[in-house]
Structure formats: structure tokens, C-alpha cells
Design an enzyme around this catalytic site. Structure first.
Site, PDB file in Angstrom:
ATOM      1  CB  SER A 212      -0.962  -0.057   1.200  1.00 46.71           C
ATOM      2  OG  SER A 212      -1.958   0.924   1.079  1.00 46.71           O
ATOM      3  CG  ASP A 378      -7.231  -2.956  -3.860  1.00 46.22           C
ATOM      4  OD1 ASP A 378      -7.945  -1.944  -3.634  1.00 46.22           O
ATOM      5  OD2 ASP A 378      -6.002  -2.962  -3.657  1.00 46.22           O
ATOM      6  CG  HIS A 414      -5.675  -1.904  -0.373  1.00 53.37           C
ATOM      7  ND1 HIS A 414      -4.976  -1.595  -1.519  1.00 53.37           N
ATOM      8  CD2 HIS A 414      -5.092  -1.193   0.624  1.00 53.37           C
ATOM      9  CE1 HIS A 414      -4.019  -0.725  -1.228  1.00 53.37           C
ATOM     10  NE2 HIS A 414      -4.072  -0.473   0.065  1.00 53.37           N
TER      11      HIS A 414
END
Ligand SMILES: *[C@@H]1O[C@H](CO)[C@@H](O)[C@H](O)[C@H]1NC(C)=O
Ligand SMILES: *[C@@H]1O[C@H](CO)[C@@H](O)[C@H](O)[C@H]1NC(C)=O
Ligand SMILES: *[C@@H]1O[C@H](CO)[C@@H](O)[C@H](O)[C@H]1NC(C)=O
Length: 436
Positions: A212, A378, A414
């Protein structure tokens, strides 16, 4: 040939004795590469995790004037964990103090962000893979903890072969016209860390594994280094759902409704919005014009806002009126430049999850929760944005014949990409492959 087959049989047997998850990805890795693969630790690994994961410590000096008396209680008492445990902040009635002490101010003299007067901060455990933690017990495997455990099972050791690069979540990487002392210092320390990690391991280049926002920072760091240095010191980047510079809608919803990554059940949902606005990082990765064009991202009864209208949107939300940030500082993504890292890279992303692509504040009141319209992605990053970003990285890499592998993993979110068994297996197989 016969011996190979016999050895393969034996290896299969040995693999059966391992715990199931390890067995599966080792088996996946060996069947890709034949039986000759070394399974011992090889290249040092430096990990980075998402924006909710680094810890921040603070120290209050005499120059600090608290707006509430009890916020000054720790004045002169040395370093304390300001952002490490949500429960601590709730127990000590410290959320509004947290908001004040975390907030940044923009300094027009240096054209940079700094802490409020009398507040000093630092990120502890730089260099350690243990420098990341989730801030409550709702997600014990978040922040790459499960991935770290798997690497340790393989023989990786923190401080010897395994490292971590926690960062100050509030700052943005320096960009032309937007200096950042904190981020420049971070990049300098990270460069040192890479060189040290490599020196400790027979000068082998490092593998970065970033998730991320942590993956985005690694990309930006790598792009800030000279090409010759990269080629000498970096073996591979493994990027797990990095936040793409082409943007995604959650950046908009965080600005409108407060940060989803720092949120307290015990506090009103807008409690931390002003603090969030003061962070340089809050304006990174706004949906870009290049991907989102004139699509209405924010819909109200009277007007819509697209990627061309952020100044108006931020003014409507109240951001510009806070006076924390001159409008010239708004790093709006009008001239998006996508730079590929130009070192071997594996980019993994989930897909097929409902992801907000538009929010509706019908009455134009941004202080209430919006209605959401969903698209593909996601769950956080919009899929159309991932594709534009990835295709550009791929294009730049293929023009120089540098490996770029894109792996989409259906139905993984995610935050679950480095947690869910199936995708963790895929990630581990990629790390092993990069290690060979
Ligand atoms: C790298 O190694 C040098 C020399 O041992 C040390 O002074 C420095 O603190 C290390 N830096 C990092 C980031 O590990
Ligand atoms: C805003 O966007 C919505 C959804 O695309 C559209 O139906 C509406 O007509 C737009 N409103 C205005 C005021 O442009
Ligand atoms: C993803 O999830 C959907 C809905 O649960 C399911 O229909 C689909 O088969 C799944 N796809 C894969 C590749 O697992």
C-alpha cells in the site's frame, strides 16, 4: 533423469512434513523452478507496510501551549508513544490531544511542513521489520505481520537478513517545488539501510517488499536514487497493492469524511478530519485527470466535482478555509509523471472487489456520510487506475528489457492481500523466485 525423478519424489515427501501453508508455496516455488532451487535465506529483505502501521513517538517541550490543560501533562516527561495504541488514547482521554499533537503546520519560510511549536516527533525502530503494528487488536495479521512470520519460518532474521523501513505517515515524498525535510531524511536513512543490509549479506542486493502506501514510498525512494546505485543495491521490488500515483477515490473520501486509516469508534467520525487535512500525505494520489478524466467523482444536487475541480471541492468541504495550507501548496495532479523503478519488479494487486468510484453528498453537506457508487478494484484502489499505472510501468520496463511482472489476484482485498492464505502463498512464491 531417473535420479532427478527419485529426488523429486523425495522432495515431495519432505514437503509433506512441513506445515501446510509453507509446504504449498515451497512446492509451488520448486515446481516452477525445478528441484535445484536453494531454499536457504539469500538476499536481505526490507519490508514496509501501509499507512496505519508505523508508530510515532512525541516529546513535548516548554514551547508547547496545549489548548486543553490535560494535553500538557506529558510536557518535559520525555518521549512517549503518541500513535501506537488506540486503547491508550481512549483510556487517557487523549484523542483531542492526539489530534493537536499529530497535526502539522505549513511553514511558508521553508515551504515545508513542520510540527506545532513545542512538539517533537520521531519514528521508532527504523531498520526493524518489527517497526510496524496495527493500532488495536481488530486485525492481528495486518501490517505484514503474517508475511514477516512466514519469512522468519524460512530462516529470515530481523536485523541480520530482514529489515523494516517505518516512516512518518504525515509527510509526502519531496517533489519539484515541494521540499520535505522529513521525507528527504527518511530517504537518506533508507539508502544507508540498504547499503548496510547488503554489506551484512556478502554485498548481495536487497529485495524490497512494500504494501500500500509503504509500497508507494519504496517506489518513490527507488526513483530518487541514481540508476547505477539501484542496479548495484536492489535485486527486486515486490509491490503489494501499492497506492498508485494515478490516484484512487479513498483519498477523496478521507478528505471529505476524515481518514479511514486513523479512526476511533469512541470519537465522532469527523473528529480527526482537520488533523488529516494538515498532513502533507493527505493530498497524495488524488484521482488523476489522466485516469478519471471528467467523471463526476463527487455528486451533489447543485454541482458535481471531477478531477478538474479539487480546488472547488476542497473549498466546499472547508479545507482551504482552515488556513493551514496556502493554495499554492496544493500538489494537484495536473501534470502526472509516472516513473518506473527500472529494477526487476513484481506488482501484485487484488481485483473483483466492490470499490467506491463515486460519492454522493446530495444536499451538499459534507459532514454526513455520503452514499457510494461502486466499481471494480481491490476495495480501496480503483481498477482502472491500477491498469493505467501498471501499463505505464510495464511499458517503460519493456523498453529497457527489465522484468516487470503483474499478478492480479481475484477476490482479495487491499488489506487482505498479505493475509489471505491463497494470496500470501502467491506472494511468498514471488519472494522465493526473486531470491533465486
Ligand atoms: C549503517 O551502518 C553505519 C555504520 O555501522 C551506522 O552508523 C548507521 O547508523 C547504519 N544506518 C542504518 C540506517 O542502518
Ligand atoms: C452529476 O453527475 C450525475 C451522475 O453522473 C449526473 O446524473 C448529474 O446530471 C450531474 N449533475 C450536474 C449538476 O451536473
Ligand atoms: C470471486 O467471488 C465471486 C463472488 O463471491 C465468485 O462468484 C467468483 O467465482 C470468485 N472468483 C474467483 C476467481 O475466485
Amino acid at each position: 533423469m531417473a535420479m532427478n525423478t527419485a529426488f523429486l519424489g523425495l522432495l515431495q515427501l519432505l514437503l509433506l512434513l512441513l506445515p501446510p501453508s509453507l509446504r504449498d508455496y515451497l512446492w509451488a516455488a520448486t515446481s516452477h523452478h525445478g528441484v535445484g532451487q536453494k531454499l536457504q535465506v539469500y538476499h536481505p529483505i526490507i519490508m514496509s507496510a501501509g499507512i496505519s502501521c508505523p508508530v510515532l513517538e512525541a516529546r513535548l517541550t516548554d514551547a508547547y501551549t496545549p489548548s486543553l490543560p490535560h494535553c500538557g501533562e506529558l510536557k518535559g516527561k520525555g518521549w512517549f508513544p503518541l500513535w501506537n495504541s488506540k486503547q491508550d488514547l481512549v483510556d487517557h482521554d487523549y484523542i483531542s490531544c492526539f489530534e493537536e499533537q499529530m497535526s502539522l503546520v505549513f511553514d511558508p519560510v521553508t515551504n515545508d511542513y513542520k510540527n506545532r511549536p513545542g512538539v517533537e516527533t520521531r519514528v521508532p525502530d527504523f531498520g526493524s521489520a518489527y517497526g510496524f503494528s496495527y493500532k488495536d487488536d481488530s486485525c492481528p495479521f495486518c501490517c505484514n505481520i503474517k508475511l514477516r512470520d512466514e519469512l522468519e519460518t524460512l530462516g529470515y532474521r530481523d536485523g541480520d537478513t530482514l529489515f523494516g523501513a517505518p516512516y512518518d505517515i504525515r509527510h509526502a515524498p519531496p517533489s519539484p517545488g515541494h521540499p520535505s525535510k522529513v521525507s528527504s531524511d527518511y530517504f537518506a536513512r533508507l539508502k544507508d539501510l540498504v547499503q548496510n543490509a547488503s554489506a551484512k549479506n556478502e554485498n548481495r542486493p536487497v529485495i524490497f517488499v512494500g504494501h500500500s502506501f509503504g509500497g508507494k514510498l519504496i517506489l518513490d525512494f527507488v526513483n530518487s536514487t541514481p540508476l547505477a546505485w539501484r542496479k548495484q543495491f536492489i535485486k527486486h521490488l515486490v509491490l503489494l497493492s501499492p497506492t498508485p500515483s494515478t490516484g484512487f477515490m479513498e483519498v477523496v473520501t478521507n478528505l471529505a469524511s476524515g481518514p479511514s486509516c486513523i479512526h476511533f469508534d469512541a470519537a465522532p467520525h469527523l473528529a480527526l478530519r482537520t488533523m488529516w487535512w494538515s498532513f502533507a500525505s493527505s493530498l497524495l494520489s488524488l484521482p488523476s485527470q489522466a485516469v478519471f478524466a471528467h467523471e463526476p467523482l463527487i455528486v451533489t444536487k447543485h454541482r458535481n466535482y471531477s478531477a478538474y475541480d479539487y480546488q472547488h471541492f476542497l473549498a466546499a468541504v472547508g479545507f482551504s478555509m482552515e488556513g493551514m495550507l496556502p493554495s499554492t501548496k496544493l500538489a494537484l495532479p495536473t501534470n502526472l509523471i509516472i516513473e518506473a523503478p527500472m529494477v526487476p519488479t513484481t506488482y501484485l494487486s487484488g481485483v473483483g472487489i466492490q470499490t467506491i468510484k463515486q460519492v454522493v453528498f446530495w444536499d451538499g453537506n459534507f459532514d454526513i456520510y455520503p452514499e457510494s457508487v461502486f466499481g471494480d478494484g481491490d476495495g480501496v484502489v480503483n481498477w482502472n487506475s491500477v491498469l493505467v499505472f501498471v501499463n505505464e510501468l510495464k511499458r517503460q520496463h519493456s523498453s529497457e528489457n527489465i522484468l516487470f511482472k503483474f499478478i492480479k489476484i481475484p477476490n482479495v482485498t487491499h488489506s487482505e492481500i498479505a493475509i489471505q492464505d491463497n494470496s500470501l502463498k502467491i506472494i511468498m512464491a514471488e519472494i522465493l523466485e526473486a531470491n533465486s
